[in-house]
Scaffold this motif. Structure first.
Motif, PDB file in Angstrom:
ATOM      1  N   ARG A   1       0.962  -1.121  -0.066  1.00  0.00           N
ATOM      2  CA  ARG A   1       0.122  -0.143   0.138  1.00  0.00           C
ATOM      3  C   ARG A   1       0.887   1.352   0.033  1.00  0.00           C
ATOM      4  NH1 ARG A   1      -2.671   1.670   3.726  1.00  0.00           N
ATOM      5  NH2 ARG A   1      -1.827   0.384   5.442  1.00  0.00           N
ATOM      6  N   PHE A   2       0.286   2.141  -0.689  1.00  0.00           N
ATOM      7  CA  PHE A   2       1.087   3.424  -0.795  1.00  0.00           C
ATOM      8  C   PHE A   2       0.297   4.694  -1.023  1.00  0.00           C
ATOM      9  CE2 PHE A   2       1.282   1.213  -4.860  1.00  0.00           C
ATOM     10  CZ  PHE A   2       0.857   2.274  -5.815  1.00  0.00           C
ATOM     11  N   SER A   3       0.787   5.822  -0.616  1.00  0.00           N
ATOM     12  CA  SER A   3      -0.147   7.093  -0.964  1.00  0.00           C
ATOM     13  C   SER A   3       0.167   7.459  -2.418  1.00  0.00           C
ATOM     14  CB  SER A   3       0.058   8.099   0.276  1.00  0.00           C
ATOM     15  OG  SER A   3       1.150   8.441   0.155  1.00  0.00           O
TER      16      SER A   3
ATOM     17  N   TRP B   1       1.480  19.819  -2.771  1.00  0.00           N
ATOM     18  CA  TRP B   1       0.946  18.492  -3.069  1.00  0.00           C
ATOM     19  C   TRP B   1      -0.356  18.390  -2.653  1.00  0.00           C
ATOM     20  CZ3 TRP B   1       4.357  15.349  -5.978  1.00  0.00           C
ATOM     21  CH2 TRP B   1       5.455  15.533  -5.747  1.00  0.00           C
ATOM     22  N   ARG B   2      -1.279  17.503  -3.642  1.00  0.00           N
ATOM     23  CA  ARG B   2      -2.675  17.405  -3.500  1.00  0.00           C
ATOM     24  C   ARG B   2      -2.749  15.810  -3.210  1.00  0.00           C
ATOM     25  NH1 ARG B   2      -2.271  19.685  -8.332  1.00  0.00           N
ATOM     26  NH2 ARG B   2      -2.793  18.552  -9.979  1.00  0.00           N
ATOM     27  N   ALA B   3      -3.717  15.296  -2.354  1.00  0.00           N
ATOM     28  CA  ALA B   3      -3.745  13.744  -2.185  1.00  0.00           C
ATOM     29  C   ALA B   3      -4.482  13.375  -3.176  1.00  0.00           C
ATOM     30  CB  ALA B   3      -4.370  13.605  -0.912  1.00  0.00           C
ATOM     31  N   TRP B   4      -4.253  12.192  -3.753  1.00  0.00           N
ATOM     32  CA  TRP B   4      -4.891  11.322  -4.832  1.00  0.00           C
ATOM     33  C   TRP B   4      -5.362  10.107  -4.227  1.00  0.00           C
ATOM     34  CZ3 TRP B   4      -2.760  12.117 -10.505  1.00  0.00           C
ATOM     35  CH2 TRP B   4      -3.168  13.060 -10.950  1.00  0.00           C
ATOM     36  N   GLY B   5      -5.339   9.788  -2.985  1.00  0.00           N
ATOM     37  CA  GLY B   5      -5.871   8.759  -2.382  1.00  0.00           C
ATOM     38  C   GLY B   5      -4.801   7.649  -2.234  1.00  0.00           C
ATOM     39  N   GLU B   6      -5.172   6.433  -2.123  1.00  0.00           N
ATOM     40  CA  GLU B   6      -3.995   5.320  -1.763  1.00  0.00           C
ATOM     41  C   GLU B   6      -4.347   4.389  -2.928  1.00  0.00           C
ATOM     42  OE1 GLU B   6      -4.258   3.524   2.064  1.00  0.00           O
ATOM     43  OE2 GLU B   6      -3.500   5.120   2.871  1.00  0.00           O
TER      44      GLU B   6
ATOM     45  N   GLN C   1      -7.308  13.476 -13.392  1.00  0.00           N
ATOM     46  CA  GLN C   1      -7.020  14.722 -13.032  1.00  0.00           C
ATOM     47  C   GLN C   1      -5.525  14.865 -13.763  1.00  0.00           C
ATOM     48  OE1 GLN C   1      -7.371  16.211  -9.289  1.00  0.00           O
ATOM     49  NE2 GLN C   1      -9.297  15.265  -9.030  1.00  0.00           N
ATOM     50  N   SER C   2      -5.172  15.980 -14.106  1.00  0.00           N
ATOM     51  CA  SER C   2      -3.749  16.431 -14.734  1.00  0.00           C
ATOM     52  C   SER C   2      -2.934  16.645 -13.584  1.00  0.00           C
ATOM     53  CB  SER C   2      -3.902  17.626 -15.895  1.00  0.00           C
ATOM     54  OG  SER C   2      -4.868  17.363 -16.775  1.00  0.00           O
ATOM     55  N   ALA C   3      -1.691  16.354 -13.928  1.00  0.00           N
ATOM     56  CA  ALA C   3      -0.495  16.817 -12.842  1.00  0.00           C
ATOM     57  C   ALA C   3       0.697  16.529 -13.557  1.00  0.00           C
ATOM     58  CB  ALA C   3      -0.627  15.999 -11.661  1.00  0.00           C
ATOM     59  N   ARG C   4       1.619  17.506 -13.115  1.00  0.00           N
ATOM     60  CA  ARG C   4       2.923  17.257 -13.776  1.00  0.00           C
ATOM     61  C   ARG C   4       3.862  16.218 -13.126  1.00  0.00           C
ATOM     62  NH1 ARG C   4       4.206  21.447 -17.158  1.00  0.00           N
ATOM     63  NH2 ARG C   4       6.523  21.316 -16.815  1.00  0.00           N
ATOM     64  N   TYR C   5       3.581  16.261 -11.855  1.00  0.00           N
ATOM     65  CA  TYR C   5       4.248  15.088 -11.042  1.00  0.00           C
ATOM     66  C   TYR C   5       3.491  14.368 -10.183  1.00  0.00           C
ATOM     67  CZ  TYR C   5       7.843  18.538 -12.515  1.00  0.00           C
ATOM     68  OH  TYR C   5       8.563  19.547 -13.153  1.00  0.00           O
ATOM     69  N   VAL C   6       3.952  12.950 -10.098  1.00  0.00           N
ATOM     70  CA  VAL C   6       3.109  12.064  -9.073  1.00  0.00           C
ATOM     71  C   VAL C   6       4.221  11.454  -8.366  1.00  0.00           C
ATOM     72  CG1 VAL C   6       1.716  10.144  -8.930  1.00  0.00           C
ATOM     73  CG2 VAL C   6       1.643  11.521 -10.945  1.00  0.00           C
ATOM     74  N   ARG C   7       3.677  11.598  -6.811  1.00  0.00           N
ATOM     75  CA  ARG C   7       4.636  10.943  -6.074  1.00  0.00           C
ATOM     76  C   ARG C   7       3.883   9.864  -5.227  1.00  0.00           C
ATOM     77  NH1 ARG C   7       6.836  15.174  -1.325  1.00  0.00           N
ATOM     78  NH2 ARG C   7       4.411  14.884  -0.572  1.00  0.00           N
ATOM     79  N   LEU C   8       4.664   8.779  -4.969  1.00  0.00           N
ATOM     80  CA  LEU C   8       4.293   7.474  -4.453  1.00  0.00           C
ATOM     81  C   LEU C   8       5.045   7.274  -3.292  1.00  0.00           C
ATOM     82  CD1 LEU C   8       4.145   5.310  -7.540  1.00  0.00           C
ATOM     83  CD2 LEU C   8       2.372   6.817  -6.791  1.00  0.00           C
ATOM     84  N   LEU C   9       4.596   6.889  -2.093  1.00  0.00           N
ATOM     85  CA  LEU C   9       5.094   6.955  -0.870  1.00  0.00           C
ATOM     86  C   LEU C   9       4.565   5.803  -0.245  1.00  0.00           C
ATOM     87  CD1 LEU C   9       5.581  10.547   0.752  1.00  0.00           C
ATOM     88  CD2 LEU C   9       7.188   9.233  -0.563  1.00  0.00           C
ATOM     89  N   TRP C  10       5.405   4.636   0.143  1.00  0.00           N
ATOM     90  CA  TRP C  10       5.022   3.297   0.398  1.00  0.00           C
ATOM     91  C   TRP C  10       4.647   3.414   2.121  1.00  0.00           C
ATOM     92  CZ3 TRP C  10       5.805   3.221  -4.104  1.00  0.00           C
ATOM     93  CH2 TRP C  10       5.708   2.113  -4.988  1.00  0.00           C
ATOM     94  N   HIS C  11       3.524   2.608   2.541  1.00  0.00           N
ATOM     95  CA  HIS C  11       3.277   2.711   3.968  1.00  0.00           C
ATOM     96  C   HIS C  11       3.293   1.115   4.374  1.00  0.00           C
ATOM     97  CE1 HIS C  11       2.104   6.598   3.525  1.00  0.00           C
ATOM     98  NE2 HIS C  11       1.179   6.641   2.979  1.00  0.00           N
TER      99      HIS C  11
END
Length: 449
Positions: A164-166, A176-181, A204-214
């Motif tokens: 699972r990751f955010s 940054w804006r949250a896009w869920g998990e 939605q459009s975005a230039r960058y996407v960040r994935l952080l593992w939980h």
């Protein structure tokens, strides 16, 4: 009471006879239909000739008759704007995000970007240590200019099970804006294996996407990352065009056109016969001769050379309001439209007709009756299991405009028809009057003690 019941039945039958009277010869224009394929439903693209011959712009006076003169069940479908979704898969670059093994927060970043926003360097602020841990990944989606709908990850190493990751999005790497998990999985049992690699994104459009593992906190090493975007495109509603119509010159650079009836025009096309034409124009219109002229549209029409080829603009969009007369005024400073009066073609939104063939062919489309009311059914009623796919698979029929016939009734026939109609109504009214008189007589009769 039996007499009253008989009069009621007579009245109802006469009403039904008057209302149900639907005769092919009452419609001024009749056009044969040429069937293609097996029915019983047929789909017809109505040409401009049908719109022009109708007495009403909404085609309420349209009917389909078989060889025996029986009216056929039908539905009308006005064309609509067509929209469709186009998906595209993109390969993107990804960058690791590290944090100290004792720290569970978000890794801090030091980034360098090119002039178009593409990442060319990314690193953490912490010095390299043995405790440094891979916490996630940063995806560079700056080259994608459409909403993101799906993420696909392929990784190596890592334990089996669920991960699972955010998911967060940014356009500047600062806010940054949250896009869920998201959740991916790799499961195996015996010789069976299940890989779940796809994660849905919120379109939605975005230039960058960040994935952080939980869970687990250590991210796996990624092998392949793709993003899927979806772009919605639309095309205007299909149109049906008239033949070019000559204008009547009014003088002072003005021209006028008279249409067969008031039509909801969507576009018009003006002939530009001479090269190097530039004409600022504006149009006025009215739906009846007694109405005042109103502004309809304006623009600049041209036919000019450019870069070794000819470019032209000879069409203008119209608001779709009913128009029967049009008046064109040309600004003389542009040199006018030429020595000859221009011709114009007019377009209305295309309409499809679907009818259920019953009885014997040939079938004829009849139109042109001023006192007619609509007899069209909803398409879902005409075709019980209707769907857009079913509509596209229906057999087709074409209107044979070249074989159109105009019905002109002679005076005796018209008089006879009028006498018949008036006679039916006279008998109906007489029956209603007798019914009312007998009811009044019964109410005045004294009750027997």
């Amino acid at each position: 009471m039996r007499i009253i019941a008989a009069l009621v039945a007579l009245s109802l039958s006469l009403i039904a006879a008057v209302q149900a009277e639907e005769r092919q010869q009452d419609y001024r224009q009749q056009l044969p239909l040429v069937l293609e394929g097996a029915g019983p439903w047929y789909r017809v693209e109505l040409p401009m000739a049908v719109h022009s011959a109708a007495q009403h712009a909404d085609l309420r006076d349209l009917r389909i008759f078989n060889a025996q003169g029986q009216a056929q069940a039908y539905a009308l479908l006005a064309s609509q704007r067509e929209s469709r979704d186009e998906e595209q898969e993109h390969g993107v670059r990804w960058f690791p995000l590290y944090s100290d093994g004792q720290q569970s927060g978000v890794p801090r970043l030091r980034v360098q970007r090119s002039t178009d926003g593409t990442l060319i360097e990314l690193s953490g602020d912490e010095p390299a240590t043995a405790q440094r841990q891979l916490r996630g990944w940063l995806l560079d989606a700056s080259a994608i200019d459409a909403p993101l709908v799906r993420l696909n990850l392929s990784w190596s190493g890592g334990e089996e099970g669920f991960q699972r990751f955010s998911i967060e999005a940014s356009d500047d790497l600062q806010h940054w804006r949250a896009w869920g998990e998201g959740q991916v999985a790799r499961l195996s049992f015996g010789e069976e294996r299940i890989d779940q690699r796809q994660v849905e994104l919120p379109a939605q459009s975005a230039r960058y996407v960040r994935l952080l593992w939980h869970s687990p906190q250590k991210a796996p090493e990624l092998d392949v990352v793709t993003l899927r975007s979806r772009r919605q495109s639309s095309s205007p509603a299909p149109l049906v065009w008239s033949q070019p119509m000559p204008a009547q010159a009014l003088g002072d650079g003005s021209y006028e056109w008279q249409l067969p009836q008031a039509l909801p025009l969507e576009r018009l096309r003006i002939s530009l016969d001479e090269p190097n034409t530039l004409a600022p124009v504006w149009f006025e219109a009215r739906s009846r001769e007694q109405d005042p002229w109103r502004a309809l549209t304006s623009g600049v029409l041209y036919r000019l050379p450019q870069d070794g080829r000819e470019v032209r603009l000879d069409e203008l969009a119209l608001p779709g309001s009913p128009v029967r007369q049009l008046r064109l005024k040309v600004d003389a400073r542009g040199g006018g439209l030429g020595q000859q009066p221009p011709t114009a073609a007019f377009a209305v939104r295309a309409t499809q007709l679907v009818f259920l063939a019953r009885g014997e062919p040939p079938y004829r489309l009849a139109v042109g009756r001023g006192d007619a009311t609509s007899a069209a059914l909803p398409i879902s009623t005409l075709i019980p299991d209707y769907s857009t796919e079913r509509l596209a698979s229906l057999a087709r029929a074409e209107v044979d405009v070249s074989a159109a016939q105009t019905v002109v009734e002679t005076a005796p026939a018209t008089a006879g028809t009028d006498w018949k109609r008036w006679g039916l109504w006279a008998v109906l009214l007489l029956g209603v009057a007798l019914l009312a008189a007998m009811a009044a007589s019964l109410l005045r009769r004294p009750e027997k003690g």
